[in-house]
Design an enzyme around this catalytic site. Sequence first.
Site, short mmCIF file in Angstrom:
data_model
loop_
_atom_site.label_atom_id
_atom_site.label_comp_id
_atom_site.label_asym_id
_atom_site.label_seq_id
_atom_site.Cartn_x
_atom_site.Cartn_y
_atom_site.Cartn_z
CD GLU A 186 1.74 7.97 0.10
OE1 GLU A 186 2.17 9.00 -0.49
OE2 GLU A 186 0.70 7.97 0.77
CG HIS A 205 -9.69 4.94 0.46
ND1 HIS A 205 -10.06 6.01 -0.33
CD2 HIS A 205 -8.93 5.47 1.46
CE1 HIS A 205 -9.55 7.12 0.17
NE2 HIS A 205 -8.86 6.83 1.25
#
Lengths: 321, 351
Positions: free
Chosen positions: A58, A125
Amino acid sequence: MSVTYLEAIRAAQEKALSDDPRVFIYGQDVGVFGGAFKATKNLAAEFPGRVMDSPLSEDAIVGMAIGAAIEGARPIVEMQFADFSTVGFNQIVNQAATLYYRTDVPCPIVVRLPSGGTLGAGPFHSQSMEAIYSHYPGLVVMTPATVEDAYSMLLEAVAIDDPVIFCEHKLLYYHLKADKLPDTAQPAGKARIARAGRDATVVTYSAMLHESLQAAEELVEEGWQIEVIDLRTVKPLDTDTVLASVARTGRLLVVGEAWPWGGVTAEVISRIATEGFGLLDAAPMRLNAKDTPVPYHPDLWAAHRPTASAVAARLRKLLTQ
Amino acid sequence: MLRDPMVTAVQEKTGAGKSVDADLARRAFRTMLLARATEEKLAALYRAGMIKGGVFLGKGQEALSTASAIFLRKGDIFGPLIRDQAGRLAFGDTVLDTLRTYLGSAKGPMRGRDGNIHRGRPKEGYYAMISHLGALIPVVAGGLYARRLRGETGVVGVTSIGDGATSTGAFHEGVNLAAVERLPLVVVVANNQYAYSTPNNRQFACADLLDKAAGYGIAGFKCDGTDPAACLETLHLAVQAAREGHGPQLVVATLLRLVGHGEHDDAGYVDPGLRKANVGRDCLDVGAAQLIEAGTATAADIAAWTKEAQAEVEAALNKAQREKGPDPDTEDWQAISTEHLVEGQYDTEDE
């Protein structure tokens, strides 16, 4: 024929790729696979070499997008889940967000964050990151709540010269539908009165718009007319629209799915308290998720996040205060 | 296939210097001298209290830094780090802009909004570092990626880091991404033995930082960072390999930082043995000896160049010192460029 929130996001990216050769998409599994949520389905085939799988990195994904933006490209990067953007946090807040101020070179990147809770998704999540990114100068933070906004605001995010954190809500991906994609769009940065009312103002954004609208509907039977404002963009925050509404209703409830400490709901209340104190007939209220990680079990999750019934209950308190 | 056939073997260059063109050697050495003169002035200004904030110098790293940028052309990308005054000058930065940034002139590239080593002109391929080490590696990679998307070929990006930054996640992610994308990126590691005060044996456990190249499937080069000719030869090869399409190149140079981390730091933690060893040589002394031995310059030439460099620094200082700093009252205080999305200034004393 109808179009879902997710299809609108895909369609906006398709249009951006088609309209502007500077646009490319980079992220984990976004290529042939079409993304974890299929937000880039078939785009790799349609635009060869412009929709590319990235390594699982990321920090480097965002850093790479920043470099590409310096060189005049218009990258859209997908974080597979908003939660994972913490690994790219440094690049977003220290590199992308400071570039224009420091060097006078703008940084036109879009970071798409599949955000918010869904059933069974658990602590890693489900997160809502809009407050933490809004805290940093140099970022625009969009939180679309409708199919139309998902489409038009993503196109605007690509078009503007600054870094945009695009918080798209996963709970809305499949079930939220519109008849068609919009031809015209309200610009980002302006809030929208999603439902007119006179007794109290609910200010909210993203998936919480729908819980709030449902709560307002519930209160009709009890004789209350609730105004609901969809912020659409949390940074910049359209304080004027909120102030004007509170001037009409005298009561304010701010609802957000993120955690309670600080954040968007606190910011709205802070601004209305300092700029519109005299407009308030009662102390303003806020409703957020509980101050714990987002729990996995459906029963815990349902109690952790604000729901329509929780919004309605809070409104009843506000209205009788 | 792990490595490109052309650069399969790790290239090690020490001290030969035969293939370095005389003009290039002179140009490189004069850049080193100018960097040293600039930094000596910065240190003096710091001691006199005329610079606000830190001063971070590259004494001992001028040879490597110069070599990192001297093979770059217009259109290439350079992402320098802390100790790259020499490389910055080689890439086109000026002594004047250096002093403007340290002294906070509104006419400098950072206009007083950022200082010291955080300067750059990104539109000219000269990227401005942030303080987070390793973070510039994927940014330079992204610049190269965009150039390739536009169909530009033969572009090279060079970015530099130290031994400490090889421990960051950003280094790993950035080098790996560049390798996967096979970008023309040269990553120059100045192994100066200490990250601030932390010695190499507390920083990494591999036998040699060059071992990392194999792990990423990229080419690796090693050189003596105190030896200007070796640095030039090595970087020439690495930049050329990247330019010709052989993917990322990792260059590891061994040297010693001859100053503190910043001018506030007396570097008392440096092992005195290292100062006396080969690694502790001053690359300017080595470079002067190389030029004289090769007949490329005389001692008198070098003395004259040193005076010229000092005069250039004085002239730039005279100019920069007379320039005004930024005016808080006329600053636009805008962190984004899109006017209709600028956030109001809440909770500040606005009119």
